[in-house]
Design an enzyme around this catalytic site. Structure first.
Site, PDB file in Angstrom:
ATOM      1  N   HIS A  14      46.534  36.095  31.705  1.00  0.00           N
ATOM      2  CA  HIS A  14      47.708  35.727  30.768  1.00  0.00           C
ATOM      3  C   HIS A  14      46.749  36.146  28.696  1.00  0.00           C
ATOM      4  O   HIS A  14      45.628  35.662  28.633  1.00  0.00           O
ATOM      5  CB  HIS A  14      48.305  33.989  30.421  1.00  0.00           C
ATOM      6  CG  HIS A  14      49.425  33.826  30.978  1.00  0.00           C
ATOM      7  ND1 HIS A  14      48.847  33.797  32.693  1.00  0.00           N
ATOM      8  CD2 HIS A  14      50.560  33.192  31.242  1.00  0.00           C
ATOM      9  CE1 HIS A  14      50.245  33.402  33.493  1.00  0.00           C
ATOM     10  NE2 HIS A  14      51.110  33.693  32.601  1.00  0.00           N
ATOM     11  N   ASN A  23      35.172  33.604  34.098  1.00  0.00           N
ATOM     12  CA  ASN A  23      35.184  31.686  33.428  1.00  0.00           C
ATOM     13  C   ASN A  23      36.459  32.218  32.043  1.00  0.00           C
ATOM     14  O   ASN A  23      35.920  32.272  31.294  1.00  0.00           O
ATOM     15  CB  ASN A  23      34.137  31.425  33.464  1.00  0.00           C
ATOM     16  CG  ASN A  23      34.035  30.070  33.371  1.00  0.00           C
ATOM     17  OD1 ASN A  23      35.355  29.739  33.047  1.00  0.00           O
ATOM     18  ND2 ASN A  23      33.592  29.784  34.412  1.00  0.00           N
TER      19      ASN A  23
END
Length: 606
Positions: free
Chosen positions: A443, A477
């Protein structure tokens, strides 16, 4: 030992059922010597050692790396499962339904089992739904089961739509048929999800235990868990034994990861006792998928699209457990009416005295902005807006308004993604980019950022547009990225935590070319605008790189880094012009600052 039966079907189909049983028996007899050899090997070896290397390699890809006992179960050294296995099994059962076979005047002729394999297609046996007429008058009944108190749940009945899509084959004994998207009460078919079908061979191995979710003899839904052992694999069929109650054809046969490996269709009758069965037989999903792929070109455009949506979901994925990462992807398109209330990004969101306009692209890049079908180039969604690149088929940037005082923490349901009908499909990257690799659909506008106020649900749904995602390696991450946003929210004390965030990828000419058509961005940026407690506007910029992660998408390694850098540096990297915003950047007032590594929120300079 009792065997899963062929179900409760109308008399007109009994000849088909008998023929399927006799063919299954013939295959069983012809393979007696080979089956005995396999049984002898399995006494001293495990499934991984007995089956072929190709099938074994495929089976390993379906194992969730977080499941430390998965390999031990596969080789028969453990029967322990995480409790999430039961939750995943319950989820896998939702798309399974009872098929009520009716005639043209509504009389019930019998029952079978079927299951959804795409957002609108259902799979069952040919001898359950033999032709278009049989399908036209029959029903798919979901929730035909009992709850924790053994009380019946409310059944949801959907009509079949064979005129919209219908493919059947007698030899492979399957039927694939469309289902209406809403029942008479307005219940959406999408509420029940679907079981994706994978094309690859090797979803279960010789000697492995499998499970069957079924409507036994038309009764409420039941499951035979790991009491079915595969004892032979043919080109198009598998044989497996069981100690379960009699069941129904058309049921999915699943491995320990709840991945469908076969369509159950027949018992193999005992030639010495017509009242008994020796083993069960299922049709291999890989064979069904191969047959369907061969039919694509002969279909009309609308039918081909439905089949393409099914085949688009056939990539190998981890087990669908509650915490297993990416979920099977539903691909849909919303109507134009959905977007009518979407006002998009608001420039004066932070206050009338703090107007923050959308950035402008450098003049030489303007011709690469993807145009909307109705004119303009800004895609407005609920509380955010996006401008797309024609050549990269990804967003140049996203812009979102966040009202921290009204945020609503909505759950993430099925991983459903949308193409935007306002933009030509050729300017949008879809499943063809994200299948069968380590790329996540990242996203750009974080899912919960625009989810506030009265339109929170619409905003949540809007974030799942392909226009709002960009390929990011699964090992990238996001913790620092998320900590950064949370920290800024917590420190935006004025104007009820009002924040404006711009996000996008950095497009470079030397970005990795993937699958001969997609260039994968190596870096992502973010510009955040807030009003501080002293009434001053603050604009900070951040850059995160995954460059070391995407050199090799199959064997990627390397560390990510997050930097706070001047807004001006983002403008240089992207060709965007943020206007006066750069003047409110605290790093602009510090000479010779190139960037600061962000390892914790304390490293951020507002």
């Amino acid at each position: 030992m009792s065997i899963v039966s062929f179900g409760n079907y109308p008399k007109i189909n009994q000849d088909l059922v008998t023929a399927q049983q006799q063919n299954a028996l013939k295959r069983y007899i012809e393979r007696t010597a080979e089956r005995e050899r396999i049984a002898n090997e399995l006494q001293t070896k495990n499934s991984l050692e007995v089956d072929t290397p190709q099938r074994t390699a495929m089976r390993k890809t379906l194992i969730n790396p977080r499941d430390g006992l998965a390999m031990e179960r596969l080789i028969g050294e453990s029967d322990l499962f995480p409790t999430s296995y039961l939750e995943a099994g319950l989820k896998a059962s939702k798309p399974v339904c009872r098929i009520e076979i009716r005639d043209h005047i509504g009389r019930v002729l019998g029952h079978g089992t079927g299951f959804l394999v795409s957002p609108s297609l259902l799979l069952t046996n040919n001898h359950v739904l033999e032709n278009v007429d049989a399908a036209r008058f029959s029903l798919a009944q979901f929730n035909y089961e009992v709850d924790l108190n053994l009380m019946p749940r409310q059944v949801k009945s959907f009509r079949l739509e064979p005129d919209r899509f219908f493919i059947t084959d007698l030899e492979l004994d399957f039927t694939l048929v469309a289902v209406e998207l809403n029942d008479a009460d307005g219940t959406k078919l999408s509420e029940f999800g679907f079981l994706p079908l994978f094309t690859e061979s090797g979803k279960a191995l010789l000697g492995e235990y499998v499970s069957i979710i079924q409507h036994p003899s038309g009764a409420p839904k039941a499951v035979a868990i790991r009491e079915n052992k595969i004892n032979d694999v043919f080109d198009d069929f598998i044989h497996y034994t069981t100690d379960t109650m009699p069941g129904s054809s058309g049921s999915p046969v699943l491995n320990d990861e709840w991945v469908v490996l076969a369509l159950h269709h027949s018992g193999v009758p005992d030639p010495n006792d017509s009242t008994k069965y020796i083993v069960n037989e299922g049709i291999r999903i890989s064979s069904i998928m191969k047959y369907l792929a061969a039919q694509q070109q002969s279909l009309s455009a609308d039918k081909r699209k439905l089949l393409e949506n099914l085949i688009a979901g056939t990539s190998k994925q981890p087990a669908p457990t509650a915490d297993s990462g990416p979920k099977p992807m539903l691909v849909e398109e919303l109507s134009y009416e959905w977007y009518e209330r979407s006002t998009g990004y608001q420039a004066k969101f932070l206050g009338d005295n703090y107007e923050v306009l959308l950035p402008q692209l450098r003049s030489d890049l303007e011709q690469d902005i993807a145009p909307l079908k109705a004119g303009g180039n800004v895609l407005n969604y609920t509380h955010f807006s996006i401008v797309m690149s024609k050549s990269r088929r990804l967003a140049y940037y996203t812009a979102v308004n966040i009202d921290g005082s009204q945020l609503i923490n909505l759950n993430r349901d099925a991983d459903k993604w949308y193409f935007d009908p306002r933009l030509d499909r050729k300017y949008q990257c879809g499943p063809e980019l994200y299948e069968n690799n380590d790329l996540d659909r990242g996203h750009l506008v974080r899912r919960l950022d625009p989810v506030w106020g009265e339109q929170a649900k619409e905003a949540n749904e809007d974030t799942f547009h392909f226009t709002n995602c960009s390929p990011q390696h699964k090992n990238l991450n996001q913790k620092t990225w998320l900590d950064l946003e949370n920290y800024i929210l917590q420190n935006a004390g004025k104007y009820d935590l009002m924040v404006t965030v711009f996000t996008g990828p950095v497009f470079r000419s030397d970005d990795v070319l993937y699958r001969r058509e997609f260039q994968i961005p190596a870096e992502f940026w973010k510009v955040v605008a807030i009003v501080k407690d002293n009434g001053e506007l603050s604009a900070t910029a951040y850059l995160q790189t995954q460059k070391n992660l995407i050199i090799d998408l199959e064997f990627a390694y390397g560390e990510y880094k997050t930097y706070q850098i001047p807004v001006l540096k983002i403008e240089d990297l992207t060709g965007l012009d943020f206007g006066d915003l750069r003047q409110h950047d605290p790093l602009e007032r510090i000479e010779a600052v190139v960037g600061r590594i962000i390892e914790s929120p304390e490293d951020i300079r507002l």
